[in-house]
Design an enzyme around this catalytic site. Structure first.
Site, PDB file in Angstrom:
ATOM      1  N   LYS A 112       0.824  -1.205   0.000  1.00 20.48           N
ATOM      2  CA  LYS A 112       0.000   0.000   0.000  1.00 20.48           C
ATOM      3  C   LYS A 112       0.866   1.266   0.000  1.00 20.48           C
ATOM      4  O   LYS A 112       0.435   2.316  -0.455  1.00 20.48           O
ATOM      5  CB  LYS A 112      -0.936   0.021   1.204  1.00 20.48           C
TER       6      LYS A 112
HETATM    7  C1  LIG Z   1      -4.191  -4.497  -0.388  1.00 22.35           C
HETATM    8  C2  LIG Z   1      -3.362  -5.723  -0.475  1.00 22.35           C
HETATM    9  C3  LIG Z   1      -3.567  -6.692  -1.489  1.00 22.35           C
HETATM   10  C4  LIG Z   1      -4.670  -6.568  -2.517  1.00 22.35           C
HETATM   11  O1  LIG Z   1      -4.435  -5.554  -3.461  1.00 22.35           O
HETATM   12  P1  LIG Z   1      -5.644  -4.987  -4.349  1.00 22.35           P
HETATM   13  O2  LIG Z   1      -5.072  -3.835  -5.078  1.00 22.35           O
HETATM   14  O3  LIG Z   1      -6.697  -4.582  -3.362  1.00 22.35           O
HETATM   15  O4  LIG Z   1      -6.091  -6.077  -5.237  1.00 22.35           O
HETATM   16  C5  LIG Z   1      -2.732  -7.796  -1.519  1.00 22.35           C
HETATM   17  N1  LIG Z   1      -1.764  -7.974  -0.592  1.00 22.35           N
HETATM   18  C6  LIG Z   1      -1.543  -7.078   0.402  1.00 22.35           C
HETATM   19  C7  LIG Z   1      -0.481  -7.353   1.404  1.00 22.35           C
HETATM   20  C8  LIG Z   1      -2.326  -5.922   0.492  1.00 22.35           C
HETATM   21  O5  LIG Z   1      -2.100  -5.051   1.483  1.00 22.35           O
END
Ligand SMILES: *Cc1c(COP(=O)(O)O)cnc(C)c1O
Length: 504
Positions: A112
């Site tokens: 993120k």
């Molecule tokens: C948010 C997240 C995801 C999923 O990503 P999206 O863009 O929502 O598909 C996968 N792995 C981790 C560790 C995340 O924080």
């Protein structure tokens, strides 16, 4: 310009799209046309660093931002030692034709950060560009990870405040400490007496409360959410697909023009959608493989053409993918229908009213030209963590392990085995120390202190604990505030008053 996925009419600049977050009709903002990148432009970026690559991609979408603004935003997001790896998003070759793109070297050890480091900068600039007089107040309800990443991204950004609500009982010790030790003069973190749903419901009610919003307006504040459907969170993610590809070229694995497969651990469909934008821009992406955990609503959709959220919700060891409504899928539908806003509006209404919708077979086939999908339950995920560590000495977190499992499934039926696979890695294994240790040793952690687990994992694997996690135990707690779940609006006002006093 940017337009809505649900109706024609509204047409706004990138800065306005980022400031508004969501279109007036409830749709998502998409660029009117997808910009193209030439082979020559790609070649010029082979030896560029991550920041230069980022500016080159961003400027094709954010045409109302100046080169200088983008340079500054990118430097603040990815420069200055914010990431613990000089390459920002390093590509690691683990075994012949299998590479891992590590997106977790940022301040919170999860992917993120890639978007939430940049969005606040783009938003702050957007306010200036659109003549915004109010201060923006970002409200976040978090089950753990997004809140911390948002706090880090918005820390000390001019004219923006951020208030994060987390469930008092609902986050891990490390997640809690990450938030309550947060630095910054514009941040506040509040523990809600309740669970995540209580916190989220409270935040939603604040957004929908017109009277409350009017009161805040009089005080010079405007609420915003910075959530994962904001275009300003999607566009930074397109960059690392290019960066991974360029690194494959730089490392001599492929030549410009050769195809590459990407495997993406997916929840809200933002990450993988960014890969599709990269492909439409001209990056030679062969397949995008969507990897899900037991909440396999996307696997079913991509294989059958029916999206059906009426199913049990599973709590898994890859919690950031525990999602039944993948908001960013709406943007894929826009792209593959060539902007059929009427159909999209109907499908989204069906999803809301009856919990499912089905797309025509022709459209499904078009999606399958690029996308394929697999899913893995917790058992397969755990086994994969152990197997990859035993065979290659490479440590996966549970989200990345779901992707690795999907990559292995995909390889069984892959026509051209020479095409390299890039597995997108979304979290440091240390962030999910408990599940990773259990996968490796077969023993459950029980009540063992999380800092002990970090040390154990480090000892067992020889990998260092990321500093941002190990240093938490001796950082001062700055945020001790809590509130009842029905007192969140009053708390927002009190926090804003306090922050103002401190600033004066
Ligand atoms: C948010 C997240 C995801 C999923 O990503 P999206 O863009 O929502 O598909 C996968 N792995 C981790 C560790 C995340 O924080």
């Amino acid at each position: 310009m940017f337009i809505s996925t649900r109706s024609k009419g509204e047409q706004v600049s990138a800065a306005t799209a980022i400031k508004k977050g969501i279109a007036s009709d409830g749709g998502l903002f998409v660029p009117e046309t997808v910009p193209h990148i030439t082979v020559k432009q790609l070649e010029e970026l082979i030896h560029a660093d991550y920041q230069q690559r980022a500016v080159a991609i961003l400027k094709l979408f954010l045409t109302d931002y100046t080169q200088q603004e983008l340079n500054q935003a990118v430097a603040r997001a990815y420069g200055d030692g914010k990431f613990n790896h000089p390459k920002i998003a390093p590509l690691v070759k683990v075994v012949q034709s299998t590479h891992v793109l590590e997106l977790w070297h940022g301040p919170t050890s999860a992917f993120k950060d890639m978007a939430l480091q940049l969005l606040p900068q783009l938003l702050a600039q957007a306010m200036g560009k659109t003549g915004e007089n109010s201060e923006i107040v970002i409200l976040v309800a978090t089950s753990g990870d997004t809140g911390k990443a948002a706090l880090e991204g918005f820390q000390d950004v001019d004219k923006i405040k951020i208030i994060v609500f987390y469930p008092n009982q609902g986050v891990s010790k490390i997640q809690g400490l990450q938030m309550v030790t947060q630095q910054g003069s514009n941040v506040s973190v509040i523990g809600v007496d309740g669970n995540f749903d209580d916190a989220q419901t409270g935040v939603k009610e604040i957004f929908n409360n017109e009277q409350f919003n009017a009161e805040l307006g009089k005080l010079g504040y405007k609420l915003s959410s910075a959530n994962s459907i904001n275009w300003g969170r999607l566009v930074p993610q397109i960059v690392y697909y290019f960066s991974a590809y360029l690194d494959l070229v730089a490392q001599g694995e492929i030549k410009v023009g050769d195809p590459v497969d990407f495997v993406v651990p997916t929840g809200n469909f933002g990450n993988i959608l960014a890969g599709y934008y990269a492909k439409l821009m001209g990056l030679p992406v062969n397949k995008l493989i969507c990897a899900s955990n037991s909440n396999n609503v996307l696997t079913d959709f991509l294989i059958t053409g029916e999206y059906n959220r009426k199913r049990p919700f599973h709590k898994t060891i890859s919690p950031s993918m525990d999602i039944l409504i993948s908001s960013n899928l709406e943007r894929l539908l826009y792209l593959v229908t060539d902007g059929d806003v009427t159909s999209i509006k109907t499908w989204m209404e069906e999803l809301q009213s009856k919990g499912s919708y089905r797309i025509p077979a022709k459209l499904q086939a078009k999606i399958q030209d690029t996308f394929t999908a697999y899913w893995a339950d917790d058992k397969l995920t755990t086994d994969k963590i152990k197997a990859v560590f035993t065979e290659y000495g490479y440590l996966l977190d549970p989200h990345t392990a779901v992707a690795w499992q999907a990559a292995d499934e995909y390889k069984k039926s892959k026509a051209d085995q020479s095409i390299p696979t890039v597995i997108i890695s979304t979290a440091s294994p240390f962030k999910f120390n408990d599940s990773v240790l259990t996968a490796l040793t077969g023993k459950t952690a029980g009540n063992t202190d999380e800092f002990t687990l970090l040390e154990e994992l480090s000892k067992l694997t020889g990998a260092p604990v990321p500093k941002n996690l190990s240093s938490l135990s001796n950082k001062p707690v700055r945020h001790k505030g809590t509130c009842a779940k029905d007192k969140m609006p009053e708390t927002v006002k009190a926090v804003l008053e306090l922050l103002k006093k401190e600033a004066d």
